[in-house]
Design an enzyme around this catalytic site. Structure first.
Site, PDB file in Angstrom:
ATOM      1  N   THR A  45     127.765  71.995  47.873  1.00  0.00           N
ATOM      2  CA  THR A  45     126.774  72.394  46.858  1.00  0.00           C
ATOM      3  C   THR A  45     126.859  73.882  46.538  1.00  0.00           C
ATOM      4  OG1 THR A  45     125.123  72.959  48.516  1.00  0.00           O
ATOM      5  CG2 THR A  45     125.175  70.655  47.760  1.00  0.00           C
ATOM      6  N   ARG A  93     126.948  79.006  53.369  1.00  0.00           N
ATOM      7  CA  ARG A  93     127.027  78.268  52.101  1.00  0.00           C
ATOM      8  C   ARG A  93     127.504  76.862  52.371  1.00  0.00           C
ATOM      9  NH1 ARG A  93     130.211  80.913  47.208  1.00  0.00           N
ATOM     10  NH2 ARG A  93     131.931  80.201  48.485  1.00  0.00           N
TER      11      ARG A  93
END
Ligand code: PRP
Ligand code: URA
Length: 209
Positions: free
Chosen positions: A108, A104
């Site tokens: 964002t 991840r």
């Protein structure tokens, strides 16, 4: 809509509570993820097709049921999903294992794809995607996308802890995928962490923090 199965068995709840504890170290964390994966795997495999057979016991013939032998695949989302592979494959020793590497982006919260290696016949296999955490759902959706692009038609998702937000994202994107969980937590915080969750599953599993 795919179903959401919460496996709130006493053994699962007990082990999950130790897993969450911030005092639990890497060794025990790894062992618990392994044990929880076996317990969840028992439910994830509940609908496997069986076939009738006759077995001769020392007393006489017994009508039995054995697995039909459908091709299966286990697909961990790297890194933390790796911790769940041995538990599931201890139940399904003939399953092939594919790997999907995603992390991840911390800004964002979108998944970044960095690796994928699936069995060559993955499209013919029933797939169980494993990852301890279902947070925003971005990683799970991306992993399911990869499997479907390779032709997979029957996919189940198995997580330990999920946020309600992530469940909805997966259900909206992939309504055909059933989700198996040990627990649904409260919400995601501003950094995309599950509250109360267990922190960063990858770091806790591999001792990287
Ligand atoms: C964690 C976890 C999931 C993902 C869930 O991995 O193992 O893959 O986050 O978050 P999402 O539902 O919001 O996508 P992470 O990205 O921290 O990578 P790592 O396992 O390599 O540490
Ligand atoms: N990834 C984790 O490892 N933990 C969370 O709470 C959210 C995403």
């Amino acid at each position: 809509m795919g179903k959401v199965v919460v496996i709130d068995h006493p053994l699962v709840m007990h082990k999950l509570s130790i897993l969450r504890d911030k005092r639990t170290g890497t060794k025990e964390f790894r062992e618990l993820v392994y044990e929880l994966s076996i317990l969840l795997g028992y439910e994830v495999t509940r609908e496997l097709a069986v076939t009738e057979t006759i077995v001769e016991t020392p007393i006489g013939p017994a009508k039995c049921k054995t697995l039909e032998g459908k091709k299966l695949g286990v697909v961990p989302i790297l890194r933390a999903g790796l911790g769940m592979v041995d538990g599931i494959t201890s139940l399904l020793p003939a399953a092939k294992v594919g790997h999907i590497g995603l992390y991840r982006d911390p800004n964002t919260l979108k998944p970044v794809d960095y690796y994928s290696k699936l069995p060559s016949d993955v499209g013919e296999r029933d797939i169980i995607i494993v990852d301890p955490m279902l947070a925003t759902g971005g990683s799970a959706v991306a992993a399911i996308d990869v499997c479907k692009r390779e032709g997979c038609k029957n996919i189940k998702l198995c997580n330990l802890i999920a946020a309600p937000e992530g469940i909805k994202v997966v259900q909206d994107a992939h309504p055909d995928v059933d989700i198996y969980l040990a627990c649904i937590d409260e919400y995601l915080n501003d950094h995309g962490y599950i509250v109360p969750g267990l922190g960063d599953a990858g770091d806790r599993l591999f001792g990287t923090k």
